[in-house]
Design a protein around this motif. Structure first.
Motif, short mmCIF file in Angstrom:
data_model
loop_
_atom_site.label_atom_id
_atom_site.label_comp_id
_atom_site.label_asym_id
_atom_site.label_seq_id
_atom_site.Cartn_x
_atom_site.Cartn_y
_atom_site.Cartn_z
N PRO A 1 0.88 -1.13 0.03
CA PRO A 1 0.05 -0.03 -0.03
C PRO A 1 0.73 1.28 -0.09
O PRO A 1 0.43 2.22 -0.57
CB PRO A 1 -0.94 -0.40 1.28
N ASP A 2 2.07 1.43 0.56
CA ASP A 2 2.77 2.60 0.77
C ASP A 2 3.41 2.95 -0.74
O ASP A 2 3.53 3.92 -0.97
CB ASP A 2 3.98 2.27 1.60
N GLU A 3 3.50 1.98 -1.68
CA GLU A 3 4.03 2.05 -2.91
C GLU A 3 2.75 2.67 -3.73
O GLU A 3 2.94 3.87 -4.56
CB GLU A 3 4.37 0.89 -3.95
N VAL A 4 1.54 2.42 -3.46
CA VAL A 4 0.40 3.15 -4.12
C VAL A 4 0.15 4.50 -3.66
O VAL A 4 0.10 5.27 -4.47
CB VAL A 4 -1.06 2.20 -3.75
N ILE A 5 0.30 4.56 -2.51
CA ILE A 5 0.30 6.01 -1.85
C ILE A 5 1.37 6.88 -2.36
O ILE A 5 1.22 8.31 -2.78
CB ILE A 5 0.27 6.18 -0.41
N GLN A 6 2.60 6.50 -2.37
CA GLN A 6 3.67 7.27 -3.06
C GLN A 6 3.59 7.60 -4.50
O GLN A 6 3.70 8.91 -4.87
CB GLN A 6 5.03 6.35 -3.03
N LYS A 7 2.94 6.81 -5.48
CA LYS A 7 2.62 7.05 -6.77
C LYS A 7 1.62 8.28 -6.63
O LYS A 7 1.57 9.34 -7.52
CB LYS A 7 2.06 5.92 -7.42
N TYR A 8 0.40 8.29 -5.95
CA TYR A 8 -0.56 9.10 -5.65
C TYR A 8 -0.08 10.34 -5.54
O TYR A 8 -0.38 11.57 -6.09
CB TYR A 8 -1.77 8.73 -4.68
#
Length: 95
Positions: free
Chosen positions: A76-83
Motif C-alpha cells: 500500500p505504501d507504493e500505491v500512496i507514493q505514486k498518488y
C-alpha cells in the motif's frame, strides 16, 4: 487538500488497501488531466520503468484526457507514493 487532511486520507487508504488486497498486487489508478501533452507525459514518466499499462481516452470535446494506469506494486505504501507524485502535477484529478 491541506497536509493534515491529506495524511488522514492516506492513512485510511493504506488501511483499506492492506485489508482488501494481498500484496504484491495490481492496482488501477484513474486520473483526469487537462489535455496537455506535457502534463500527460509527466504522469507517464512517473510510471516509467514500472511495467505499468497506461490507457488514455480524450473527452468528447478533447478538453480533458482520462488516464487508466494498471501497475503491479509491492504494498500500500507504493500505491500512496505514486498518488503523491502524481498529485504534484497541476490540474490532475484522482478518481
Amino acid at each position: 487538500m491541506d497536509q493534515e487532511k491529506s495524511e488522514e486520507f492516506y492513512g485510511r487508504l493504506r488501511e483499506q488497501l492492506a485489508e482488501s488486497s494481498k500484496w504484491p498486487s495490481n492496482y488501477l489508478y484513474k486520473f483526469i488531466v487537462p489535455t496537455d501533452t506535457q502534463k500527460i507525459k509527466q504522469i507517464q514518466d512517473i510510471f516509467d520503468n514500472t511495467g505499468a499499462v497506461i490507457e488514455s481516452k480524450q473527452s468528447k470535446n478533447a478538453k480533458y484526457t482520462s488516464l487508466s494506469i494498471t501497475v503491479n506494486l509491492k504494498n500500500p505504501d507504493e500505491v500512496i507514493q505514486k498518488y503523491k507524485e502524481v498529485g504534484e502535477v497541476k490540474g490532475v484529478i484522482s478518481l
